[in-house]
Design an enzyme around this catalytic site. Structure first.
Site, PDB file in Angstrom:
ATOM      1  CG  HIS A  61      -2.070  -0.983   1.044  1.00 16.37           C
ATOM      2  ND1 HIS A  61      -2.749  -1.531   2.108  1.00 16.37           N
ATOM      3  CD2 HIS A  61      -2.645  -1.511  -0.069  1.00 16.37           C
ATOM      4  CE1 HIS A  61      -3.688  -2.352   1.650  1.00 16.37           C
ATOM      5  NE2 HIS A  61      -3.636  -2.354   0.340  1.00 16.37           N
ATOM      6  CB  CYS A  70       2.520 -12.037   5.747  1.00 18.65           C
ATOM      7  SG  CYS A  70       3.323 -11.868   7.349  1.00 18.65           S
ATOM      8  CG  HIS A  74      -7.302  -4.566   4.669  1.00 19.58           C
ATOM      9  ND1 HIS A  74      -6.446  -5.649   4.583  1.00 19.58           N
ATOM     10  CD2 HIS A  74      -6.504  -3.469   4.765  1.00 19.58           C
ATOM     11  CE1 HIS A  74      -5.197  -5.221   4.627  1.00 19.58           C
ATOM     12  NE2 HIS A  74      -5.207  -3.908   4.729  1.00 19.58           N
ATOM     13  CD  GLU A 117      -4.405  -9.384   7.786  1.00 19.97           C
ATOM     14  OE1 GLU A 117      -4.686  -9.876   8.895  1.00 19.97           O
ATOM     15  OE2 GLU A 117      -3.573  -8.455   7.633  1.00 19.97           O
ATOM     16  CB  CYS A 155       1.741  -8.669  12.796  1.00 20.74           C
ATOM     17  SG  CYS A 155       3.491  -8.783  12.374  1.00 20.74           S
ATOM     18  CB  SER A 183      -4.686  -0.668   7.607  1.00 21.10           C
ATOM     19  OG  SER A 183      -5.700  -0.827   6.644  1.00 21.10           O
ATOM     20  CG  ASN A 184       1.163  -0.417   8.882  1.00 21.27           C
ATOM     21  OD1 ASN A 184       2.096   0.314   9.154  1.00 21.27           O
ATOM     22  ND2 ASN A 184       1.071  -1.046   7.717  1.00 21.27           N
TER      23      ASN A 184
END
Length: 290
Positions: free
Chosen positions: A41, A97, A128, A130, A197, A226-227
């Site tokens: 992203h 991942c 999203h 994921e 995570c 997002s993060n």
């Protein structure tokens, strides 16, 4: 001249690094490679890899492909994507991942082995990539909640299995767990799993400390990360004089006036080369302000 420092803990997480390495290894052997969705992203990194031959496609385009190689990015995919690839004779280069892959397996195990009266709830961003992959492990039956205000969608009279998207806030997950626990009725139980995570979660105390050490923070991040939104929020709380930019062209020289110490940091989807570009640009601007 101001001291300008890049946060040594910023930059790609393991999952993103692994995906990009897989893409570059394949592109070294051929002139093009398809990737299902943006590999990361960050539009600047996507554009860099596009120049090397990486072609971003949608699920609709995937359905039209045959006899090609397709990279699955770190976010992961639902089982339906693998089934489609098999039907179309598509070679999958799987860069999911390992943390996400393990989470997918846990959710699928719960779905396959627990009572059908129980609910699988995923704390994450609806739509999203994921989260789509996680919901796919339940044939689309998992309930997605984005925040604590959506817990009313849960049926508290049945057992709940609560999982989290890997890049969500640990603090917010704890709040949701506490709120849901208080609402459970009829002997139903909440079983929750902290599947966030730590490569992301551990960045929060690190980035807070980094932000406090500088007069000004330039947070480099793509708009889809997002993060990145979570980490930038933490920066602002630690140092209100923080600005979110996507690249060096968005630096306002006025921000740098009178600053003795400038910190540059970013999301787990921000490449180090981009933060280096920001640092070089900041150095030029401050040198001209003498």
């Amino acid at each position: 001249m101001a001291i300008i420092e890049i946060d040594k803990n910023s930059g790609f997480c393991f999952g993103v690094t692994r995906a990009i390495n897989k893409a570059e290894e394949q592109l070294a052997k051929t002139d093009h490679l398809y990737c299902l969705g943006d590999i990361v992203h960050n539009s600047n990194e996507v554009e860099r890899l596009k120049q090397e031959g990486l072609r971003t496609i949608t699920h609709e385009h995937l359905a039209e492909l045959h006899h090609e190689s397709v990279l699955l990015r770190a976010h992961g995919e639902p089982p339906s994507t693998y089934e489609l690839a098999q039907r179309n004779d598509i070679r999958i280069i799987d860069a999911t991942c390992p943390v996400v892959l393990q989470l997918q397996k846990r959710i699928k195990h719960t779905y396959d082995n627990e009572s059908k009266d129980s609910q699988i709830v995923i704390y994450g961003k609806r739509g999203h990539a994921e989260v789509n992959g996680l919901v796919g492990q339940t044939n689309g039956k998992a309930l997605v909640i984005e925040n604590i205000h959506e817990i009313n969608k849960i049926d508290f009279s049945h057992d709940v299995y609560l999982y989290s998207q890997t890049t969500k806030s640990v603090h917010e997950l704890k709040q949701i767990i506490e709120a849901v626990t208080q609402r459970m009725t009829n002997g139903a139980q909440l079983r929750y799993f902290d599947t966030i995570c730590r490569a992301v979660a551990n960045r929060i105390p690190q980035i807070r400390e980094f932000a406090r050490q500088h007069d000004l923070i330039l947070f480099v991040c793509g708009s889809k990360s997002s993060n990145g939104k979570i980490l930038f929020s933490e920066c602002v709380q630690a140092n209100p004089n923080a600005h979110l930019i996507s690249n060096e062209s968005e630096i306002d020289p006025n921000w740098l006036v009178g600053m003795n110490s400038i910190g540059i940091c970013g999301a787990t989807s921000t490449p180090m080369w981009l933060m280096n570009n920001v640092k070089k640009a900041a150095e030029i601007i401050t040198s001209q302000q003498k």
